[in-house]
Design an enzyme around this catalytic site. Sequence first.
Site, PDB file in Angstrom:
ATOM      1  N   SER A  14      50.581  39.744  36.590  1.00 31.91           N
ATOM      2  CA  SER A  14      49.488  40.599  36.137  1.00 31.91           C
ATOM      3  C   SER A  14      49.324  40.505  34.620  1.00 31.91           C
ATOM      4  CB  SER A  14      49.731  42.042  36.600  1.00 31.91           C
ATOM      5  OG  SER A  14      48.567  42.810  36.483  1.00 31.91           O
ATOM      6  N   ASP A  50      43.835  39.781  46.496  1.00 42.54           N
ATOM      7  CA  ASP A  50      44.140  40.599  45.325  1.00 42.54           C
ATOM      8  C   ASP A  50      42.967  41.519  45.000  1.00 42.54           C
ATOM      9  OD1 ASP A  50      44.691  41.552  42.669  1.00 42.54           O
ATOM     10  OD2 ASP A  50      46.041  39.867  42.381  1.00 42.54           O
ATOM     11  N   HIS A  71      47.987  41.968  45.037  1.00 44.53           N
ATOM     12  CA  HIS A  71      48.601  42.006  43.716  1.00 44.53           C
ATOM     13  C   HIS A  71      50.066  42.445  43.874  1.00 44.53           C
ATOM     14  CE1 HIS A  71      47.395  41.827  39.487  1.00 44.53           C
ATOM     15  NE2 HIS A  71      48.166  42.865  39.217  1.00 44.53           N
TER      16      HIS A  71
END
Length: 410
Positions: free
Chosen positions: A245, A345, A378
Amino acid sequence: MQPNFLIRRAVQLGLAANALRPLRARSTSVPAFFAGWLTSELAPQFLALTAADTAVHLARHGVRDRSTQVGLGLAAATAVGLGASIRTGHGARDEIERALTEALGDDYAEELGRSDLGLPWSELALPFRMGAPDVQVDRNIAYAPGGKRFLLDVYRPSEPVTGAPVLLQVHGGAWVIGNKEEQGRPLMRYLARRGWVCVAINYPLSPAHRWPAHIVAAKQSLAWIRREIASYGGDPRFVAVTGGSAGGHLSALLALTQNDPALQPGFESIDTSVQAAAPHYGVYDFAATSGSPASKYRLESLLARRVFAPDRDPVSHLDDYIAASPLDRITSDAPPFFVIHGRDDSLVPVREAREFVRRLREKSKNPVAYAELAGAQHAFDVFTSVRSAHVVRGVARFLDHTYLQWKAAQ
Protein backbone atom coordinates in the site's frame (compact mmCIF):
# COMPACT_ATOMS: atom_id res chain seq x y z
CA MET A 1 -38.61 -19.84 14.94
CA GLN A 2 -34.84 -19.44 15.27
CA PRO A 3 -34.18 -15.91 13.93
CA ASN A 4 -30.65 -15.62 15.33
CA PHE A 5 -29.46 -18.62 13.34
CA LEU A 6 -31.05 -17.20 10.21
CA ILE A 7 -29.42 -13.80 10.80
CA ARG A 8 -25.99 -15.35 11.33
CA ARG A 9 -26.28 -17.34 8.12
CA ALA A 10 -27.48 -14.32 6.16
CA VAL A 11 -24.59 -12.18 7.42
CA GLN A 12 -22.06 -14.90 6.59
CA LEU A 13 -23.50 -15.32 3.11
CA GLY A 14 -23.22 -11.57 2.56
CA LEU A 15 -19.58 -11.65 3.62
CA ALA A 16 -18.85 -14.59 1.31
CA ALA A 17 -20.59 -12.85 -1.59
CA ASN A 18 -18.64 -9.62 -0.99
CA ALA A 19 -15.39 -11.59 -0.91
CA LEU A 20 -16.16 -12.97 -4.36
CA ARG A 21 -17.68 -9.80 -5.82
CA PRO A 22 -16.71 -6.74 -3.73
CA LEU A 23 -18.95 -3.69 -3.74
CA ARG A 24 -17.53 -1.24 -6.27
CA ALA A 25 -18.97 2.12 -5.21
CA ARG A 26 -16.39 4.58 -3.87
CA SER A 27 -18.51 5.20 -0.77
CA THR A 28 -18.37 1.49 0.13
CA SER A 29 -14.71 0.83 -0.72
CA VAL A 30 -13.45 0.79 2.88
CA PRO A 31 -16.15 -1.51 4.37
CA ALA A 32 -15.96 -3.70 1.25
CA PHE A 33 -12.22 -3.99 1.79
CA PHE A 34 -12.39 -4.97 5.46
CA ALA A 35 -15.19 -7.48 4.94
CA GLY A 36 -13.72 -8.97 1.78
CA TRP A 37 -10.13 -9.03 3.03
CA LEU A 38 -10.82 -11.02 6.20
CA THR A 39 -13.35 -13.34 4.59
CA SER A 40 -11.26 -14.22 1.55
CA GLU A 41 -7.99 -14.74 3.45
CA LEU A 42 -9.67 -16.63 6.31
CA ALA A 43 -12.09 -18.57 4.13
CA PRO A 44 -11.09 -22.00 5.54
CA GLN A 45 -11.65 -20.76 9.10
CA PHE A 46 -14.98 -19.16 8.19
CA LEU A 47 -16.06 -22.35 6.43
CA ALA A 48 -15.25 -24.40 9.53
CA LEU A 49 -17.12 -21.88 11.70
CA THR A 50 -20.18 -22.01 9.46
CA ALA A 51 -20.19 -25.81 9.49
CA ALA A 52 -19.75 -25.98 13.28
CA ASP A 53 -22.44 -23.39 13.98
CA THR A 54 -24.86 -25.15 11.66
CA ALA A 55 -24.15 -28.56 13.16
CA VAL A 56 -24.67 -27.30 16.72
CA HIS A 57 -27.94 -25.64 15.73
CA LEU A 58 -29.24 -28.79 14.07
CA ALA A 59 -28.30 -30.92 17.08
CA ARG A 60 -30.25 -28.60 19.37
CA HIS A 61 -33.26 -27.67 17.26
CA GLY A 62 -33.55 -30.04 14.31
CA VAL A 63 -34.92 -28.87 10.97
CA ARG A 64 -38.59 -28.53 11.73
CA ASP A 65 -39.10 -24.76 11.60
CA ARG A 66 -39.02 -22.64 8.48
CA SER A 67 -36.22 -20.32 9.61
CA THR A 68 -33.87 -23.27 10.13
CA GLN A 69 -34.67 -24.62 6.67
CA VAL A 70 -33.94 -21.23 5.10
CA GLY A 71 -30.81 -20.93 7.22
CA LEU A 72 -29.59 -24.31 5.95
CA GLY A 73 -30.01 -23.06 2.40
CA LEU A 74 -28.02 -19.96 3.22
CA ALA A 75 -25.33 -22.07 4.92
CA ALA A 76 -25.04 -24.24 1.82
CA ALA A 77 -24.69 -21.17 -0.41
CA THR A 78 -22.10 -19.75 2.00
CA ALA A 79 -20.11 -22.99 1.85
CA VAL A 80 -20.09 -22.83 -1.94
CA GLY A 81 -18.88 -19.22 -1.86
CA LEU A 82 -16.17 -19.88 0.73
CA GLY A 83 -15.05 -22.96 -1.18
CA ALA A 84 -14.67 -20.79 -4.26
CA SER A 85 -12.57 -18.32 -2.25
CA ILE A 86 -10.33 -21.14 -1.04
CA ARG A 87 -9.81 -22.42 -4.58
CA THR A 88 -9.07 -18.89 -5.81
CA GLY A 89 -6.55 -18.34 -3.01
CA HIS A 90 -4.78 -21.56 -3.85
CA GLY A 91 -4.68 -20.41 -7.48
CA ALA A 92 -2.11 -17.80 -6.42
CA ARG A 93 0.52 -20.54 -6.67
CA ASP A 94 0.08 -20.79 -10.44
CA GLU A 95 -0.35 -17.02 -10.83
CA ILE A 96 2.92 -16.35 -9.02
CA GLU A 97 4.79 -19.09 -10.83
CA ARG A 98 3.54 -17.89 -14.22
CA ALA A 99 4.68 -14.34 -13.44
CA LEU A 100 8.15 -15.55 -12.47
CA THR A 101 8.68 -17.80 -15.48
CA GLU A 102 7.53 -15.05 -17.84
CA ALA A 103 9.97 -12.56 -16.33
CA LEU A 104 12.91 -14.77 -15.33
CA GLY A 105 12.69 -17.64 -17.79
CA ASP A 106 11.29 -21.16 -17.72
CA ASP A 107 14.44 -22.53 -16.11
CA TYR A 108 14.72 -20.02 -13.27
CA ALA A 109 13.72 -22.62 -10.65
CA GLU A 110 16.45 -24.95 -11.90
CA GLU A 111 18.97 -22.18 -11.36
CA LEU A 112 17.72 -21.89 -7.78
CA GLY A 113 17.80 -25.63 -7.29
CA ARG A 114 14.31 -25.60 -5.76
CA SER A 115 10.68 -24.80 -6.50
CA ASP A 116 9.31 -24.60 -2.92
CA LEU A 117 5.61 -24.69 -3.78
CA GLY A 118 4.36 -26.40 -0.62
CA LEU A 119 2.14 -24.82 2.03
CA PRO A 120 3.03 -24.32 5.73
CA TRP A 121 0.09 -26.15 7.26
CA SER A 122 1.08 -25.45 10.86
CA GLU A 123 1.19 -21.71 10.14
CA LEU A 124 -2.14 -21.83 8.30
CA ALA A 125 -3.71 -23.36 11.38
CA LEU A 126 -2.57 -20.37 13.47
CA PRO A 127 -2.51 -17.51 10.96
CA PHE A 128 -1.87 -14.71 13.46
CA ARG A 129 1.07 -16.34 15.21
CA MET A 130 4.07 -14.34 14.03
CA GLY A 131 6.90 -15.53 16.25
CA ALA A 132 9.43 -18.15 15.21
CA PRO A 133 11.99 -19.78 17.51
CA ASP A 134 14.57 -20.00 14.73
CA VAL A 135 14.40 -16.26 13.94
CA GLN A 136 16.09 -13.64 16.12
CA VAL A 137 14.56 -10.17 16.27
CA ASP A 138 16.56 -7.14 17.41
CA ARG A 139 13.96 -4.48 18.21
CA ASN A 140 13.73 -0.71 18.33
CA ILE A 141 17.10 0.29 16.93
CA ALA A 142 17.41 4.00 16.10
CA TYR A 143 18.40 4.61 12.50
CA ALA A 144 18.14 8.41 12.74
CA PRO A 145 17.34 11.00 15.43
CA GLY A 146 13.68 11.70 16.10
CA GLY A 147 12.16 9.15 18.45
CA LYS A 148 9.95 6.11 17.87
CA ARG A 149 9.12 6.95 14.26
CA PHE A 150 12.82 6.48 13.45
CA LEU A 151 13.21 2.98 14.89
CA LEU A 152 13.72 -0.30 13.08
CA ASP A 153 13.69 -4.02 13.84
CA VAL A 154 16.16 -6.54 12.43
CA TYR A 155 15.02 -10.10 11.68
CA ARG A 156 17.84 -12.61 11.18
CA PRO A 157 18.57 -16.30 11.54
CA SER A 158 19.10 -17.46 15.09
CA GLU A 159 22.40 -18.98 13.96
CA PRO A 160 25.00 -16.31 13.08
CA VAL A 161 25.39 -15.41 9.39
CA THR A 162 27.77 -13.21 7.44
CA GLY A 163 27.38 -11.55 4.09
CA ALA A 164 23.64 -12.30 3.87
CA PRO A 165 21.37 -10.46 1.42
CA VAL A 166 19.18 -7.81 3.01
CA LEU A 167 15.48 -7.01 2.69
CA LEU A 168 14.04 -3.63 3.73
CA GLN A 169 10.33 -3.78 4.66
CA VAL A 170 8.28 -0.54 4.61
CA HIS A 171 4.84 -0.67 6.25
CA GLY A 172 1.68 0.81 4.79
CA GLY A 173 -1.21 2.77 6.30
CA ALA A 174 -2.04 5.60 3.89
CA TRP A 175 1.04 7.54 5.12
CA VAL A 176 -0.90 8.41 8.30
CA ILE A 177 -1.04 5.22 10.41
CA GLY A 178 0.83 1.96 10.87
CA ASN A 179 4.06 0.66 12.35
CA LYS A 180 6.83 -1.80 11.70
CA GLU A 181 5.27 -4.65 13.71
CA GLU A 182 2.07 -4.83 11.66
CA GLN A 183 3.09 -5.85 8.13
CA GLY A 184 5.54 -7.98 6.21
CA ARG A 185 6.25 -10.39 9.05
CA PRO A 186 5.36 -13.66 7.25
CA LEU A 187 7.80 -12.75 4.46
CA MET A 188 10.55 -11.60 6.82
CA ARG A 189 10.16 -14.69 8.99
CA TYR A 190 10.40 -16.95 5.94
CA LEU A 191 13.43 -15.16 4.48
CA ALA A 192 15.25 -15.04 7.80
CA ARG A 193 14.86 -18.80 8.04
CA ARG A 194 16.47 -19.03 4.61
CA GLY A 195 19.48 -16.95 5.62
CA TRP A 196 18.40 -13.40 4.80
CA VAL A 197 18.65 -10.40 7.12
CA CYS A 198 15.46 -8.31 7.11
CA VAL A 199 14.89 -4.77 8.35
CA ALA A 200 11.43 -3.36 9.17
CA ILE A 201 11.18 0.39 9.70
CA ASN A 202 8.94 3.01 11.18
CA TYR A 203 8.86 6.38 9.45
CA PRO A 204 7.25 9.77 10.16
CA LEU A 205 3.49 9.88 9.64
CA SER A 206 1.20 12.61 8.38
CA PRO A 207 -0.33 15.00 9.19
CA ALA A 208 2.26 15.69 11.89
CA HIS A 209 4.98 15.22 9.26
CA ARG A 210 4.46 16.32 5.68
CA TRP A 211 5.91 15.01 2.47
CA PRO A 212 8.77 14.31 1.73
CA ALA A 213 9.53 13.34 5.36
CA HIS A 214 8.36 9.77 4.67
CA ILE A 215 10.72 9.03 1.78
CA VAL A 216 13.62 10.93 3.38
CA ALA A 217 13.30 8.71 6.45
CA ALA A 218 13.18 5.58 4.29
CA LYS A 219 16.40 6.70 2.63
CA GLN A 220 17.90 7.38 6.06
CA SER A 221 17.16 3.76 6.93
CA LEU A 222 19.02 2.71 3.79
CA ALA A 223 21.96 4.82 4.91
CA TRP A 224 21.85 3.01 8.28
CA ILE A 225 21.85 -0.34 6.48
CA ARG A 226 24.91 0.67 4.48
CA ARG A 227 26.71 1.62 7.72
CA GLU A 228 25.53 -0.96 10.21
CA ILE A 229 23.95 -4.07 8.71
CA ALA A 230 27.25 -5.97 8.47
CA SER A 231 27.31 -6.17 12.26
CA TYR A 232 24.00 -8.09 12.06
CA GLY A 233 25.29 -10.45 9.37
CA GLY A 234 23.98 -8.61 6.31
CA ASP A 235 25.74 -7.59 3.11
CA PRO A 236 25.25 -3.80 2.65
CA ARG A 237 25.95 -4.14 -1.06
CA PHE A 238 22.70 -6.03 -1.78
CA VAL A 239 19.47 -4.56 -0.47
CA ALA A 240 16.02 -5.42 -1.77
CA VAL A 241 12.96 -3.43 -0.75
CA THR A 242 9.31 -4.35 -0.27
CA GLY A 243 6.15 -2.97 1.29
CA GLY A 244 2.40 -2.83 0.87
CA SER A 245 0.00 0.00 0.00
CA ALA A 246 1.71 3.24 1.12
CA GLY A 247 4.71 1.00 1.80
CA GLY A 248 4.41 -0.25 -1.76
CA HIS A 249 4.53 3.36 -2.92
CA LEU A 250 7.57 4.14 -0.78
CA SER A 251 9.44 0.95 -1.71
CA ALA A 252 8.83 1.54 -5.42
CA LEU A 253 9.92 5.17 -5.07
CA LEU A 254 13.07 4.11 -3.23
CA ALA A 255 13.92 1.83 -6.13
CA LEU A 256 13.26 4.54 -8.72
CA THR A 257 14.99 7.50 -7.02
CA GLN A 258 18.32 5.93 -6.16
CA ASN A 259 20.84 8.51 -4.94
CA ASP A 260 18.53 11.44 -5.70
CA PRO A 261 20.11 14.32 -3.73
CA ALA A 262 16.77 16.15 -3.45
CA LEU A 263 15.50 13.30 -1.25
CA GLN A 264 18.70 12.94 0.78
CA PRO A 265 19.15 16.29 2.54
CA GLY A 266 22.33 16.23 4.56
CA PHE A 267 23.40 12.78 3.37
CA GLU A 268 23.60 13.34 -0.37
CA SER A 269 26.79 11.32 -0.76
CA ILE A 270 25.38 8.13 0.79
CA ASP A 271 24.56 5.27 -1.57
CA THR A 272 20.78 4.73 -1.42
CA SER A 273 20.54 2.32 -4.32
CA VAL A 274 18.52 -0.88 -4.04
CA GLN A 275 19.11 -4.02 -6.04
CA ALA A 276 15.52 -5.32 -6.28
CA ALA A 277 11.97 -4.23 -5.44
CA ALA A 278 8.82 -6.24 -4.69
CA PRO A 279 6.00 -3.77 -3.95
CA HIS A 280 2.60 -5.21 -2.99
CA TYR A 281 -0.72 -3.47 -3.82
CA GLY A 282 1.15 -0.18 -4.02
CA VAL A 283 0.07 3.35 -4.86
CA TYR A 284 1.96 4.23 -8.04
CA ASP A 285 -0.05 7.05 -9.65
CA PHE A 286 0.65 9.52 -6.87
CA ALA A 287 0.13 12.64 -9.01
CA ALA A 288 -2.91 11.29 -10.93
CA THR A 289 -1.13 11.92 -14.23
CA SER A 290 -2.75 8.83 -15.74
CA GLY A 291 -6.14 10.52 -15.59
CA SER A 292 -7.64 7.75 -13.44
CA PRO A 293 -10.68 8.99 -11.48
CA ALA A 294 -9.63 6.88 -8.47
CA SER A 295 -6.14 8.40 -8.50
CA LYS A 296 -7.55 11.90 -8.80
CA TYR A 297 -9.93 11.31 -5.90
CA ARG A 298 -7.07 10.03 -3.71
CA LEU A 299 -4.94 13.01 -4.67
CA GLU A 300 -7.62 15.53 -3.77
CA SER A 301 -9.14 13.85 -0.71
CA LEU A 302 -6.04 12.43 1.00
CA LEU A 303 -2.67 13.42 -0.42
CA ALA A 304 -3.26 17.15 -0.89
CA ARG A 305 -5.12 17.49 2.43
CA ARG A 306 -3.19 15.22 4.77
CA VAL A 307 0.15 14.17 3.32
CA PHE A 308 1.47 17.29 1.59
CA ALA A 309 1.72 20.66 3.28
CA PRO A 310 -1.40 22.84 2.93
CA ASP A 311 0.45 25.36 0.75
CA ARG A 312 1.50 22.62 -1.74
CA ASP A 313 -1.73 22.16 -3.66
CA PRO A 314 -1.56 19.88 -6.72
CA VAL A 315 -2.62 22.61 -9.14
CA SER A 316 0.20 25.07 -8.58
CA HIS A 317 2.74 22.53 -7.30
CA LEU A 318 2.10 19.57 -9.59
CA ASP A 319 5.84 18.99 -10.06
CA ASP A 320 6.17 18.18 -6.35
CA TYR A 321 3.56 15.43 -6.70
CA ILE A 322 5.13 14.11 -9.89
CA ALA A 323 8.48 13.89 -8.09
CA ALA A 324 6.76 11.68 -5.51
CA SER A 325 5.03 9.45 -8.08
CA PRO A 326 6.62 6.11 -9.04
CA LEU A 327 4.60 6.10 -12.25
CA ASP A 328 6.41 9.27 -13.33
CA ARG A 329 9.91 8.36 -12.09
CA ILE A 330 10.58 5.25 -14.19
CA THR A 331 13.89 5.07 -16.05
CA SER A 332 15.87 2.40 -17.85
CA ASP A 333 17.99 1.99 -14.71
CA ALA A 334 15.13 0.62 -12.59
CA PRO A 335 16.24 -2.50 -10.69
CA PRO A 336 14.42 -5.83 -11.10
CA PHE A 337 10.79 -5.51 -9.99
CA PHE A 338 8.17 -7.98 -8.86
CA VAL A 339 4.83 -6.14 -8.69
CA ILE A 340 1.95 -7.96 -6.98
CA HIS A 341 -1.63 -6.72 -6.85
CA GLY A 342 -5.08 -8.12 -6.06
CA ARG A 343 -7.61 -8.04 -8.87
CA ASP A 344 -10.39 -7.22 -6.38
CA ASP A 345 -8.52 -4.49 -4.51
CA SER A 346 -11.12 -2.00 -3.27
CA LEU A 347 -8.64 0.65 -2.08
CA VAL A 348 -6.09 0.81 -4.92
CA PRO A 349 -7.68 -0.36 -8.18
CA VAL A 350 -5.68 -2.96 -10.07
CA ARG A 351 -5.51 -0.86 -13.24
CA GLU A 352 -3.01 1.38 -11.43
CA ALA A 353 -0.62 -1.55 -11.06
CA ARG A 354 -1.20 -2.59 -14.67
CA GLU A 355 -0.21 0.85 -15.94
CA PHE A 356 2.84 0.96 -13.68
CA VAL A 357 4.00 -2.42 -14.95
CA ARG A 358 3.35 -1.44 -18.57
CA ARG A 359 5.55 1.64 -18.24
CA LEU A 360 8.23 -0.28 -16.33
CA ARG A 361 8.41 -2.88 -19.07
CA GLU A 362 8.64 -0.18 -21.71
CA LYS A 363 11.70 1.45 -20.13
CA SER A 364 13.49 -0.86 -17.75
CA LYS A 365 16.40 -2.98 -18.93
CA ASN A 366 15.87 -5.35 -15.99
CA PRO A 367 13.20 -8.04 -15.45
CA VAL A 368 9.71 -6.91 -14.45
CA ALA A 369 7.51 -9.66 -13.04
CA TYR A 370 3.82 -9.00 -12.46
CA ALA A 371 1.33 -11.20 -10.62
CA GLU A 372 -2.32 -10.17 -10.62
CA LEU A 373 -4.09 -12.29 -8.03
CA ALA A 374 -7.68 -13.29 -8.68
CA GLY A 375 -9.95 -12.77 -5.69
CA ALA A 376 -7.33 -10.87 -3.69
CA GLN A 377 -8.18 -7.75 -1.75
CA HIS A 378 -5.84 -5.09 -0.39
CA ALA A 379 -3.51 -6.25 2.43
CA PHE A 380 -3.78 -9.93 1.49
CA ASP A 381 -0.31 -10.68 2.93
CA VAL A 382 -0.61 -9.26 6.46
CA PHE A 383 -1.07 -12.68 8.08
CA THR A 384 -0.59 -16.26 6.90
CA SER A 385 -3.27 -17.54 4.53
CA VAL A 386 -3.27 -19.95 1.60
CA ARG A 387 -2.79 -17.04 -0.79
CA SER A 388 -0.20 -15.15 1.23
CA ALA A 389 1.85 -18.31 1.78
CA HIS A 390 2.12 -18.77 -1.99
CA VAL A 391 3.00 -15.10 -2.40
CA VAL A 392 5.70 -15.25 0.29
CA ARG A 393 7.35 -18.22 -1.36
CA GLY A 394 7.13 -16.63 -4.79
CA VAL A 395 8.66 -13.36 -3.62
CA ALA A 396 11.43 -15.36 -1.94
CA ARG A 397 12.16 -17.17 -5.21
CA PHE A 398 12.28 -13.85 -7.06
CA LEU A 399 14.62 -12.32 -4.51
CA ASP A 400 16.87 -15.38 -4.34
CA HIS A 401 17.14 -15.47 -8.13
CA THR A 402 17.91 -11.76 -8.33
CA TYR A 403 20.54 -12.14 -5.62
CA LEU A 404 22.22 -15.04 -7.44
CA GLN A 405 22.25 -13.02 -10.68
CA TRP A 406 23.79 -10.09 -8.80
CA LYS A 407 26.45 -12.28 -7.20
CA ALA A 408 27.38 -13.79 -10.54
CA ALA A 409 27.94 -10.29 -11.94
CA GLN A 410 30.29 -9.20 -9.16
